[in-house]
Design a protein around this motif. Structure first.
Motif, PDB file in Angstrom:
ATOM      1  N   ARG A 168      -6.747  -4.492 -17.305  1.00 59.24           N
ATOM      2  CA  ARG A 168      -5.396  -4.037 -17.473  1.00 59.24           C
ATOM      3  C   ARG A 168      -5.106  -5.021 -16.450  1.00 59.24           C
ATOM      4  O   ARG A 168      -4.913  -5.315 -15.321  1.00 59.24           O
ATOM      5  N   ALA A 169      -3.534  -4.812 -16.248  1.00 56.72           N
ATOM      6  CA  ALA A 169      -2.021  -5.021 -15.390  1.00 56.72           C
ATOM      7  C   ALA A 169      -2.397  -4.112 -14.021  1.00 56.72           C
ATOM      8  O   ALA A 169      -2.498  -2.550 -14.528  1.00 56.72           O
ATOM      9  N   PRO A 170      -2.603  -4.246 -12.890  1.00 56.93           N
ATOM     10  CA  PRO A 170      -2.361  -3.651 -11.725  1.00 56.93           C
ATOM     11  C   PRO A 170      -1.112  -2.900 -11.196  1.00 56.93           C
ATOM     12  O   PRO A 170       0.142  -3.299 -12.154  1.00 56.93           O
ATOM     13  N   ALA A 171      -1.012  -1.621 -10.991  1.00 55.66           N
ATOM     14  CA  ALA A 171       0.165  -1.053 -10.737  1.00 55.66           C
ATOM     15  C   ALA A 171       0.891  -1.994  -9.641  1.00 55.66           C
ATOM     16  O   ALA A 171       2.634  -1.862 -10.094  1.00 55.66           O
ATOM     17  N   VAL A 172       0.960  -3.131  -9.502  1.00 55.47           N
ATOM     18  CA  VAL A 172       1.451  -3.380  -8.139  1.00 55.47           C
ATOM     19  C   VAL A 172       1.611  -4.731  -8.349  1.00 55.47           C
ATOM     20  O   VAL A 172       0.556  -5.632  -8.179  1.00 55.47           O
ATOM     21  N   THR A 173       2.417  -5.909  -9.005  1.00 58.03           N
ATOM     22  CA  THR A 173       1.702  -7.138  -9.782  1.00 58.03           C
ATOM     23  C   THR A 173       2.796  -8.519  -8.863  1.00 58.03           C
ATOM     24  O   THR A 173       3.374  -7.663  -7.619  1.00 58.03           O
ATOM     25  N   GLY A 174       2.457  -9.115  -9.299  1.00 57.63           N
ATOM     26  CA  GLY A 174       2.936 -10.119  -8.606  1.00 57.63           C
ATOM     27  C   GLY A 174       4.168 -10.349  -8.197  1.00 57.63           C
ATOM     28  O   GLY A 174       4.935 -11.207  -7.793  1.00 57.63           O
ATOM     29  N   HIS A 175       4.838 -10.194  -9.786  1.00 59.21           N
ATOM     30  CA  HIS A 175       6.375  -9.938 -10.006  1.00 59.21           C
ATOM     31  C   HIS A 175       6.971  -8.856  -8.763  1.00 59.21           C
ATOM     32  O   HIS A 175       8.011  -9.496  -8.309  1.00 59.21           O
ATOM     33  N   ASP A 176       6.295  -7.919  -8.513  1.00 58.74           N
ATOM     34  CA  ASP A 176       6.803  -7.172  -7.442  1.00 58.74           C
ATOM     35  C   ASP A 176       6.374  -7.652  -6.215  1.00 58.74           C
ATOM     36  O   ASP A 176       7.181  -7.810  -4.924  1.00 58.74           O
ATOM     37  N   ALA A 177       6.078  -8.657  -5.548  1.00 58.67           N
ATOM     38  CA  ALA A 177       5.818  -9.465  -4.537  1.00 58.67           C
ATOM     39  C   ALA A 177       6.467 -10.767  -4.593  1.00 58.67           C
ATOM     40  O   ALA A 177       7.393 -10.356  -3.646  1.00 58.67           O
ATOM     41  N   ARG A 178       6.914 -10.974  -5.805  1.00 57.98           N
ATOM     42  CA  ARG A 178       8.091 -11.796  -6.225  1.00 57.98           C
ATOM     43  C   ARG A 178       9.316 -10.674  -5.588  1.00 57.98           C
ATOM     44  O   ARG A 178      10.237 -11.855  -4.502  1.00 57.98           O
ATOM     45  N   ARG A 179      10.154 -10.140  -6.202  1.00 57.11           N
ATOM     46  CA  ARG A 179      10.962  -9.027  -5.798  1.00 57.11           C
ATOM     47  C   ARG A 179      11.196  -8.864  -4.449  1.00 57.11           C
ATOM     48  O   ARG A 179      12.437  -9.281  -3.178  1.00 57.11           O
ATOM     49  N   ALA A 180      10.194  -8.698  -3.475  1.00 59.10           N
ATOM     50  CA  ALA A 180      10.941  -8.454  -2.329  1.00 59.10           C
ATOM     51  C   ALA A 180      10.131 -10.056  -1.031  1.00 59.10           C
ATOM     52  O   ALA A 180      11.097  -9.765  -0.456  1.00 59.10           O
ATOM     53  N   LEU A 181       9.837  -9.887  -1.908  1.00 57.85           N
ATOM     54  CA  LEU A 181       9.824 -11.791  -0.647  1.00 57.85           C
ATOM     55  C   LEU A 181      11.513 -11.955  -1.474  1.00 57.85           C
ATOM     56  O   LEU A 181      11.537 -12.757  -0.184  1.00 57.85           O
ATOM     57  N   SER A 182      11.896 -12.199  -1.881  1.00 58.31           N
ATOM     58  CA  SER A 182      13.143 -12.599  -2.548  1.00 58.31           C
ATOM     59  C   SER A 182      13.884 -11.648  -1.300  1.00 58.31           C
ATOM     60  O   SER A 182      14.808 -12.750  -1.296  1.00 58.31           O
ATOM     61  N   THR A 232       9.166  -0.839  -0.575  1.00 63.98           N
ATOM     62  CA  THR A 232       9.802   0.216  -1.160  1.00 63.98           C
ATOM     63  C   THR A 232      11.125   0.760  -1.244  1.00 63.98           C
ATOM     64  O   THR A 232      11.128   2.001  -2.493  1.00 63.98           O
ATOM     65  N   LEU A 233      12.040  -0.227  -0.535  1.00 58.39           N
ATOM     66  CA  LEU A 233      13.456   0.501  -1.681  1.00 58.39           C
ATOM     67  C   LEU A 233      13.670   0.151  -3.306  1.00 58.39           C
ATOM     68  O   LEU A 233      13.410   0.834  -3.937  1.00 58.39           O
ATOM     69  N   LEU A 234      13.020  -0.358  -3.714  1.00 57.84           N
ATOM     70  CA  LEU A 234      12.994  -1.357  -5.160  1.00 57.84           C
ATOM     71  C   LEU A 234      11.637  -0.364  -5.667  1.00 57.84           C
ATOM     72  O   LEU A 234      12.694   0.104  -7.167  1.00 57.84           O
ATOM     73  N   PHE A 235      10.815   0.179  -5.065  1.00 61.04           N
ATOM     74  CA  PHE A 235      10.263   1.639  -5.785  1.00 61.04           C
ATOM     75  C   PHE A 235      11.087   3.239  -5.745  1.00 61.04           C
ATOM     76  O   PHE A 235      10.531   3.082  -7.033  1.00 61.04           O
ATOM     77  N   LEU A 236      11.765   2.868  -5.176  1.00 65.20           N
ATOM     78  CA  LEU A 236      12.384   3.969  -5.223  1.00 65.20           C
ATOM     79  C   LEU A 236      13.766   4.106  -5.919  1.00 65.20           C
ATOM     80  O   LEU A 236      14.788   5.320  -5.786  1.00 65.20           O
ATOM     81  N   ASN A 237      14.221   3.305  -5.695  1.00 64.26           N
ATOM     82  CA  ASN A 237      15.368   2.695  -6.612  1.00 64.26           C
ATOM     83  C   ASN A 237      14.936   2.022  -7.772  1.00 64.26           C
ATOM     84  O   ASN A 237      15.652   1.054  -7.785  1.00 64.26           O
ATOM     85  N   ASN A 256       0.910  -1.268   0.220  1.00 65.65           N
ATOM     86  CA  ASN A 256      -0.306  -0.008   0.024  1.00 65.65           C
ATOM     87  C   ASN A 256       0.928   1.501  -0.753  1.00 65.65           C
ATOM     88  O   ASN A 256       0.341   2.527  -0.627  1.00 65.65           O
ATOM     89  N   ARG A 257       2.037   1.300  -0.058  1.00 67.76           N
ATOM     90  CA  ARG A 257       3.025   2.642   0.111  1.00 67.76           C
ATOM     91  C   ARG A 257       3.010   3.401  -0.783  1.00 67.76           C
ATOM     92  O   ARG A 257       3.088   4.438  -0.753  1.00 67.76           O
ATOM     93  N   ARG A 258       2.584   1.917  -2.344  1.00 71.94           N
ATOM     94  CA  ARG A 258       3.200   2.930  -3.096  1.00 71.94           C
ATOM     95  C   ARG A 258       2.278   3.900  -3.300  1.00 71.94           C
ATOM     96  O   ARG A 258       1.949   5.095  -4.637  1.00 71.94           O
ATOM     97  N   PHE A 259       0.675   4.127  -2.443  1.00 69.21           N
ATOM     98  CA  PHE A 259      -0.206   4.658  -2.893  1.00 69.21           C
ATOM     99  C   PHE A 259      -0.678   5.655  -2.043  1.00 69.21           C
ATOM    100  O   PHE A 259      -1.466   6.902  -1.658  1.00 69.21           O
ATOM    101  N   ALA A 260       0.309   5.282  -1.075  1.00 66.09           N
ATOM    102  CA  ALA A 260       0.177   7.314  -0.153  1.00 66.09           C
ATOM    103  C   ALA A 260       0.916   7.887  -0.951  1.00 66.09           C
ATOM    104  O   ALA A 260       1.824   8.079  -1.461  1.00 66.09           O
ATOM    105  N   ALA A 261      -0.052   9.411  -0.607  1.00 67.91           N
ATOM    106  CA  ALA A 261       0.633  10.477  -1.224  1.00 67.91           C
ATOM    107  C   ALA A 261       1.990  10.530  -1.034  1.00 67.91           C
ATOM    108  O   ALA A 261       3.007  11.088  -1.789  1.00 67.91           O
ATOM    109  N   GLU A 262       3.255  10.973  -0.314  1.00 68.01           N
ATOM    110  CA  GLU A 262       4.590  11.005  -0.038  1.00 68.01           C
ATOM    111  C   GLU A 262       5.200   9.627  -0.929  1.00 68.01           C
ATOM    112  O   GLU A 262       5.691  10.490  -1.483  1.00 68.01           O
ATOM    113  N   PHE A 263       4.965   8.603  -0.558  1.00 64.67           N
ATOM    114  CA  PHE A 263       6.148   7.770  -1.129  1.00 64.67           C
ATOM    115  C   PHE A 263       5.393   8.240  -2.905  1.00 64.67           C
ATOM    116  O   PHE A 263       6.243   7.241  -4.084  1.00 64.67           O
TER     117      PHE A 263
END
Lengths: 351, 351, 351, 351
Positions: free
Chosen positions: D308-322, D188-193, D132-139
């Motif tokens: 359509r694909a959403p803004a945060v996908t299963g691939h994002d889930a996989r990267r963070a879990l990794s 968040t770190l993946l999102f901001l980098n 959800n942080r990707r949807f917070a105004a600040e992030f």
């Protein structure tokens, strides 16, 4: 606040060795902002450098440090020479019977610092190291808050230093980021987690600001993780290229709350215009916490006059250097290291 | 920052008259934090008061101000006596050929200040008034930003003073809130709106903190509206009972932006606990902007030594007092007043 | 937060009159952000304007407001027409048996508002005025803090509105700064000083942003001092040209502490670069406190559904207008005025 | 801001599985704050739990998730069941032809997430994970600033999560701090980098809040260092016991400047009293960034409706879990690990 010298007590006579950037700053502070100290002499091997600094401040310039040490009006010595000369000057001052304040690091090996501790102990003179953040109002108040139990037991700590600009990458010796920059943060973490000792140090570092100098050993960006024997986990972080100014911050998170140090302006002035709301940030280290530099020198002058140990000692220099050396060992090995093991195995200078 | 005295220039010898709270603070600052000044003597009519303050600071105590004025080592006088004595002391110092720094207000009538200006002008000595906020880093930087056009033409200004506590309502003379407290804010508004003159002043005031003393003339809460000849509208506000600390703030809104002064802590330390995030606020006036007090005294010592007019003069004292007197006239009449008319019609002390 | 409509309760059917800027904003909010309201119809005398707004939102457009009022699905009316038409539309809606939400001001004379109060009372329908700040999280929390005694008795209050830009000076009717802009601040001061009534109002105003339009009656900068019957002194301040964004702030200083509302960003994002540390500021009124606009409409829909008085009533509209009219009287007379006297003597529209 | 549903487009029918704390929060948001979604049904194996939540919100309760999946009005599924059931429900929803939003983590092994990605890809349905942080105004604004080059190339990043209280240590499964808490920070770190991949992960963790539960595998305090393939160095930090409230912050330091996210209050209300100046801090995750929870659900409903694909996908889930799995491997091995190696060697659930 500089302490008020008791009436009838003469200011401590100071000889300063090394008329570079920080030496010049300290000399001017001693002459104008440290009432219990008096600048007697400046020494610098470069012809004219000492006189150029000392003259306008009413002191004598020497090119030979031996002359400075022989001056009976010099009661104590402030060492601001190049890093490689620190340890030798500490010993020389001690042998001359003078108290000594040494800019950080007080040596480039634990053995050097141990010799400095031994020499000053034997001579019965004060030995202080330039960990000025302890004298910044914020850090001093943070420690007082920790001591008062305001945040409970420290569990997570952070200290960072971001310098506004790497002027000359070619002039930066290897491991500077650990030995000269992060050593402040290591001391800060030890200061804010009183009584705890580091049991594990892991460092990652890279040349992100000036990648072309990586092969020459220059690392300009680093992150360090430290585990303490009281369970606390700490990070220290540094960069040599903060575009926005000199950035020094600290944080202590504990079982009872959180302390934040820095991060905002000290000057309460904000300007709002079409681009938003702006506050200035300081750009130089001597500008960030001006009272800290005068404060550490006043403490030194007072300790010398009163014949007591100063607030920051050679032992503090040793503890912080031990972490810096562990960072170097960690970068070399690629994994976490135990500072006790590093101390037992590294006995020479790392550069 | 206190200025560095040029080598070979002796510090200005200071005699301080009035060993009360602010006098003691000034005396200690001169002795320890103002390198270009030297505390030579203190005078106070109360037996022992001057000696008790002067002794530990290495100066001489007098009960007779005449002796202080006769001392050739006293080159300049700092007046921190009771308000009613200010104007007479300014004249006496001038007649003795000494420069004079007078705590605000420099007089209780325009005529008194005019006599002080005349006497110091005739004697060719410096005359400075204690509007210390001009020497606080924030206010000085705000004025620089105004001068640099950062906020365009000032249109709305604000200055406020909230004191942390009314200790003894019975001891507060009538009109103190205008003559001693808001006079700082009036000077600030004149300082931040350079070149503009007030054309209309409207004041409302009440005894909200200590209503029982209203009949005795004590007003502890006031709001003042000032209209300037450049169109700018300003408010000044004061209270004698801020529970949360000493609160001094300023604001300049102009055609190009906005300046905010104060409102936050200078010390960058925040503590978060179960009750939220907290920052300390200073509780005393001498604690709020410490550099401002040392700064105004250093400026005075320098002006005396250099034989020039100081940065804040008797004319500034007159301009701020004129607004304070207009406030009193406004409260009495219940409507706005023109300071020029007030100046032409009020020629005696208002208390 | 918009309230959750009880299951089985239909959203309140809304007819909106006036498809201008604020009307369009309210219509979209009702359609998308106010779950307990349903946009049924929009009316606007300009051909096509109502349909253009209503169509994409699933509502019907009318050019004749009578048709909107005759629609049985329209349970309540939101008046966002030109100011001059407000009072007549309130009465018309009441006569049609509809609850009415009217943008501020709800009338241009006390008599108009009194007729609106009378008509809605007689019809037994809700009458709410658009003082949205009461629904902003900060202002609501500030009132709660006042009610909880967190700052003691209010002694000094402040409310200000600075609009980011005067687009078309020629289109701004006389006295707009008091009747449309500062009326928000007057309501805020009444809201934050609960139970108190103004006893004296003094206003100064000028055309500093667009001096060329002063002769046409446009005042773009104003400062108002209000004295309340509980002793509290308040200032309200407005400008039509804040270069740096929409600036709405409030302050309550009382015997026990101080409340500050606004002044910083709501979005916690700061960017530091070579020019310092920056935070964005909102530029539009509907952007400043987005929840406030949805919140006031949800409250209105709920009050209509539940057959109760809304949180902000016609009486609140009257109290704030009374201060605005007093400001006009004060500017005309050049001195402070008593709102009770103004109310007794002004019975027509001021423009 | 929730998007405005195009006129004539029905809201997406949602079935929610798991009526616990976060499930209840999501269900209420869908029913009241997400205009383009409609809560159709809730399923929970605990008798009565689904109906108790669904009933007041106008939806149907099931104890059998199969019934929910068989309901043709349920177009998409929101999975808020216990963590262990996430992966199976993602697959079941996909097999039923429904889009699926899954709370983090979307699985407890990379294989589980891969199966979810495969099943949703094959079914041609949306698969979103609850970062959800990707949807917070600040992030969101911080990422936009990074994309716009406001801070240059990211060099140092930080993300932290401090939860206000560990209510029941006994109920916290092993590795929760990495798999459920820090997984937000890794995203968040993946999102901001953007575009960078982690090449090294080092984690230290301990049980400092509830030491008695360490043997049971509970770690409540952790610090993670991540090195990315673009050179950036990042730290992530978490604690389960922030006394002062829910604390989520981020920082990006780059070659051109610095971004700070969080650290202050969103509500602009400060109270000053005898203990200083205070601002409140939020205490719950759903309270911290309320728009983020509604925003992610609105995005999901829109992606389903628009095919359509959403803004945060299963691939994002996989990267963070990794990264989370790498932390576990690092804690077990005591040194840094390469996420690629971890991914190649760990193929089962870690708990």
């Amino acid at each position: 606040m500089s302490p008020v010298a008791p009436t009838g007590t003469a200011p401590t006579g100071i000889g300063l060795v090394g008329a570079g950037r920080i030496g010049s700053s300290h000399a001017r502070l001693i002459a104008t902002r440290v009432p219990n100290a008096r600048l007697v002499a400046v020494a610098d091997v470069r012809p004219g450098a000492a006189s150029a600094l000392a003259g306008p401040l009413g002191a004598i310039g020497h090119t030979d440090v031996g002359e400075l040490l022989a001056d009976p009006e010099v009661e104590a010595v402030v060492v601001t020479a190049v890093t490689e000369a620190h340890a030798g000057l500490v010993e020389a001052a001690a042998h001359a019977g003078k108290g000594v304040f040494c800019e950080k690091p007080a040596g480039l090996s634990l053995a050097e610092i141990d010799r400095g501790i031994a020499a000053t102990t034997e001579a019965g003179v004060a030995f202080q190291v330039g960990f000025n953040r302890r004298f910044a109002a914020e850090f001093a108040a943070a420690r007082a808050a920790v001591d008062a139990g305001r945040v409970g037991t420290p569990q997570l700590l952070r200290s960072l230093t971001r310098d506004p600009g790497l002027v000359d990458p070619a002039g930066v010796p290897p491991w500077t980021i650990f030995l000269l920059t992060l050593i402040h943060d290591f001391d800060t973490l030890l200061f804010l987690n009183p009584g705890a000792e580091p049991v594990s140090v892991y460092a990652v570092a890279d040349a992100l600001v000036a990648p072309g100098f990586k092969d020459a050993g220059l690392l300009d960006t680093a992150v360090v993780t430290i585990r303490f024997d009281n369970g606390a986990l700490a990070t220290a972080e540094a960069s040599f290229s903060a575009t926005y100014g000199y950035d020094v911050r600290g944080e202590v998170f504990g079982s009872g709350g959180r302390l934040e140090i820095g991060g905002g302006p000290r000057r309460q002035l904000a300007i709002s215009d079409a681009d938003g709301r702006h506050v200035d940030t300081p750009r130089g280290d001597t500008e960030l916490f001006p009272e800290a530099y005068a404060g550490e020198l006043a403490e030194f002058a007072a300790a010398v006059r009163e014949g007591r140990a100063p607030a920051v000692t050679g032992h503090d220099a040793r503890r912080a250097l031990s972490i810096a050396l562990s960072c170097i060992a960690s970068v070399r090995s690629g994994g976490p290291v135990d500072p006790a093991v590093v101390a037992a195995t590294i006995d020479g200078r790392v550069r």
